[in-house]
Structures are given as structure tokens and as C-alpha cells.
Write a protein that holds these residues in place. Structure first.
Motif, short mmCIF file in Angstrom:
data_model
loop_
_atom_site.label_atom_id
_atom_site.label_comp_id
_atom_site.label_asym_id
_atom_site.label_seq_id
_atom_site.Cartn_x
_atom_site.Cartn_y
_atom_site.Cartn_z
N LEU A 82 0.82 -1.22 0.00
CA LEU A 82 0.00 0.00 0.00
C LEU A 82 0.86 1.27 0.00
N SER A 83 0.16 2.41 0.02
CA SER A 83 0.82 3.67 -0.34
C SER A 83 1.88 4.16 0.66
N SER A 126 -6.90 2.35 -7.40
CA SER A 126 -7.05 3.15 -6.18
C SER A 126 -7.21 4.62 -6.49
N TYR A 156 3.13 4.06 -5.10
CA TYR A 156 1.95 3.21 -5.18
C TYR A 156 0.96 3.74 -6.24
N GLY A 205 -1.40 1.61 4.58
CA GLY A 205 -2.11 2.53 3.71
C GLY A 205 -2.06 3.95 4.26
N THR A 206 -2.49 4.93 3.46
CA THR A 206 -2.52 6.30 3.94
C THR A 206 -3.94 6.71 4.33
N SER A 207 -4.93 6.01 3.79
CA SER A 207 -6.31 6.29 4.21
C SER A 207 -6.65 5.56 5.51
N TRP A 301 -5.00 13.51 -2.96
CA TRP A 301 -6.10 12.65 -3.41
C TRP A 301 -7.39 13.45 -3.39
N1 SER Z 1 -6.16 2.71 0.90
C1 SER Z 1 -4.98 2.65 0.10
C2 SER Z 1 -3.84 3.30 0.75
O1 SER Z 1 -4.05 4.16 1.57
C3 SER Z 1 -5.22 3.33 -1.20
O2 SER Z 1 -5.61 2.39 -2.13
O3 SER Z 1 -2.74 3.00 0.42
#
Ligand code: SER
Length: 340
Positions: A82-83, A126, A156, A205-207, A301
Motif C-alpha cells: 500500500l501507499s 485506487s 503506489y 495505507g494512507t487512508s 487525493w
Molecule cells: N487505501 C490505500 C492506501 O491508503 C489506497 O488504495 O494505500
């Protein structure tokens, strides 16, 4: 002629966030499943699959063994770094996310050649495929369409955007100068927003501030949110994410006008998420300790995406809006999970 190999669905990254929900749903529908994951599947998933391969998608020999033994009709290629994690090890991220994807596309092409039908290849892309130049632009433009602002700022995001194109190449232009080459990959992808699962906590992830806030509160642990309260991106509850994968996989090919579809369910700020979490878990302790670099990624984003193409072409229709996602899915399921 009788089938010499066993017809199956292949899921890569099956032990991850999306894999958990997908394996459970697909096995309930009776589909025989084989999986690849770098770690052994946990005890809740292992009994649901016909065969589990513990290994990497970068291992071409592993894919050759699967090709010899199984007739793969559908691939859900979920494995990825992930990111946030990818920013620490960008070369490894590229290796897994891009070269791994190339291996899987070649594998699907060879499967299709050997059984004579296209292999449906579902790829979760994504929101990270977007890259808005600055926060002012993000706030000004609101919902973005698929082909706008596709200048990602993360490894990513670059990987996801390029892999969308690779999939399209395999589906439509594969070896276009060879007289006898027939593309055998039916490639379909969707750009997921931040996914929130009640059953697993994401990693890398970043989210992740959204899901991390909820899981920490349910466990009675303090949480330091790494983005500002006003930070806004779209999110989706995991059951809708799994539905989207299965619905796009089943859609008639002729209806699909795009390679990659935007998806969104509800767009909310970190403060709005914090408010519902605090209302649900009275002892939640959530403050803000902004990480400027991760904030920069989220600020690139979009605040929301236009998903009208997915709705029109294949009937994407998420069932969980913000209120229902928390009231009927996240809060009760997470409470039950940690009570156990
Ligand atoms: N949720 C993912 C992330 O934060 C994004 O696809 O890396």
C-alpha cells in the motif's frame, strides 16, 4: 474432451483486507478458490479454499505450477504494497506492484490460451492513481472524473495507474503485430476509495486513519490521527467493496466503456469520522498529531470522485452511506469482534 485441470478462481493477496471479505463471499457462492499470499491464511479463511499457496506473485515458478494444475477462469489480483509502506521501499513496491502484475497478466494470458476462453482479470486500482497539485485545487475541483488529475505523487499511485494501462494493453493490444496472437485477458478495474472493514485493520495505507480510529476506540486505546480534522477523501464500507468486485466481474463485457472506473460511497472529513466514533464509544480518546508527509499524500487525493460511469455501465450502487455504514456495519461488528 474432459477437463484435465480443475476450474477455479485465483485470488492473490487473499489474506489481506479485501481478500478476507472476498474469499468469504465467493466460497459461500460455491466457487472453488485457490489463493496466493505471502503469509499462511488465517484459520477463518483456510478451510474455505481448495488450495492455498504461500508465496510471492514475483515467483514465476509458482505461477507455472498453478498453470499446470488449475484451469483458472477468473483472477482477483489483490496483492500489493500500500501507499505509505511503498514510500519507504519504492523499489520493492515497484517490484511487487508492477512486476508482480506483469507476471499475473502473462499467467492469465497463458491460462486463456490453454483453455481457449478469456480469463476475467479483476484489478483493484485506487484513488491514489490521482494526484492533485495542491490543497487549493483539491478544494476547488470537488468531484473528479477518471481522466482528470492523473499525476500521482506516490510510488503506489504510479504503480496503480500504470497497471491499469498494462491491463488494457493485455486486453486489447497484446502482441498486436503477431498474426496469431489473440488477447485472452478480459481486464476490468476499479479505483477504490479508502476502504473500511470491521473485520481487519489495514496496514501500510494512507487512508488508514479512518479505520484505525474506529478499531482503536473499540479496543479502548488512544489514537493520534495523522491528518488534519478537515481532511476529506471518499470512503467505502468493505461489503460494498466486495460487492463491487463481484458485480464488475459479472458485468457483460459489451457494457463496459472504460478500463478503470471511479467508485465512491461517502466522502467525509476526519473530524466527521471522529465525531461518530466518539458518539459510539464514549471512552474514545482521539486527538490529532499531523504527519506532514502523510498529510501531503492525502491532500493530493481528491475530496470526491465522479463514479457515474460505474453506475451507468455495470450498475454500481453502494448500499452503505456514511450513517448506515457506521450504524449497521462498522460499530456493531467491531464491538462484537473485540468483545470476543
Ligand atoms: N487505501 C490505500 C492506501 O491508503 C489506497 O488504495 O494505500
Amino acid at each position: 474432451m474432459p477437463r484435465l485441470r480443475k476450474p477455479v478462481v485465483l485470488i492473490t493477496g487473499a489474506g489481506g483486507e479485501i481478500g478476507h471479505g472476498l474469499v468469504t463471499r465467493l466460497s459461500a457462492s460455491g466457487s472453488p478458490i485457490i489463493t496466493i499470499d505471502v503469509s499462511p491464511l488465517d484459520a477463518s479463511l483456510a478451510p474455505l479454499v481448495a488450495r492455498e499457496f504461500t508465496g510471492s506473485i514475483t515467483d514465476v515458478n509458482l505461477l507455472e505450477r498453478i498453470l499446470a494444475e488449475f484451469e483458472v477462469e477468473r483472477v482477483f489480483h489483490l496483492a500489493a504494497l500500500l501507499s505509505t509502506r511503498s514510500e519507504f521501499t519504492p523499489i520493492t513496491a515497484h517490484h511487487v506492484n508492477v512486476e508482480g502484475m506483469l507476471n499475473l497478466l502473462e499467467f492469465a494470458q497463458h491460462e486463456g490460451e490453454s483453455h481457449g476462453r478469456p480469463v476475467t482479470f479483476i484489478y483493484p486500482s485506487s484513488i491514489a492513481a490521482f494526484g492533485l497539485p495542491d490543497l487549493d485545487t483539491k478544494m476547488r475541483v470537488g468531484r473528479v472524473r477518471e481522466d482528470e488529475f492523473t499525476h500521482p505523487k506516490t510510488m503506489y499511485g504510479c504503480n496503480k495507474l500504470y497497471c491499469e494501462l498494462l491491463g488494457d494493453y493485455y486486453a486489447r493490444h497484446y502482441k498486436q503485430l503477431s498474426v496469431d496472437a489473440i488477447p485472452r485477458v478480459d481486464f476490468r478495474s476499479m479505483r477504490f476509495p479508502g476502504l473500511i472493514s470491521a473485520l481487519t485493520v489495514p496496514s501500510g495505507g494512507t487512508s488508514d486513519y479512518g479505520p484505525e480510529m474506529i478499531h482503536a476506540a473499540a479496543k479502548g486505546e488512544p489514537y493520534h490521527c495523522f491528518v488534519r480534522p478537515d481532511t476529506t477523501i471518499p470512503f467505502m464500507a468493505m461489503p460494498d467493496g466486495v460487492d463491487a468486485l463481484l458485480t464488475l466481474a459479472a458485468a457483460p463485457r459489451a457494457r463496459l466503456t472504460r478500463t478503470a472506473y471511479n467508485l465512491s460511497a461517502f466522502s467525509r472529513s476526519a473530524a466527521e469520522i471522529r465525531d461518530v466514533v466518539v458518539a459510539a464509544f464514549s471512552n474514545a480518546k482521539i486527538d490529532y498529531q499531523v504527519d506532514a508527509k502523510r498529510q501531503g499524500i492525502i491532500d493530493s487525493w481528491p475530496a470526491d470522485v465522479d463514479d457515474s460511469a460505474a453506475r451507468a455501465d455495470w450498475g454500481f450502487a453502494p448500499t452503505y452511506d456514511f450513517e448506515r455504514a457506521f450504524r449497521e456495519y462498522l460499530i456493531p461488528t467491531i464491538q462484537q469482534r473485540y468483545r470476543r
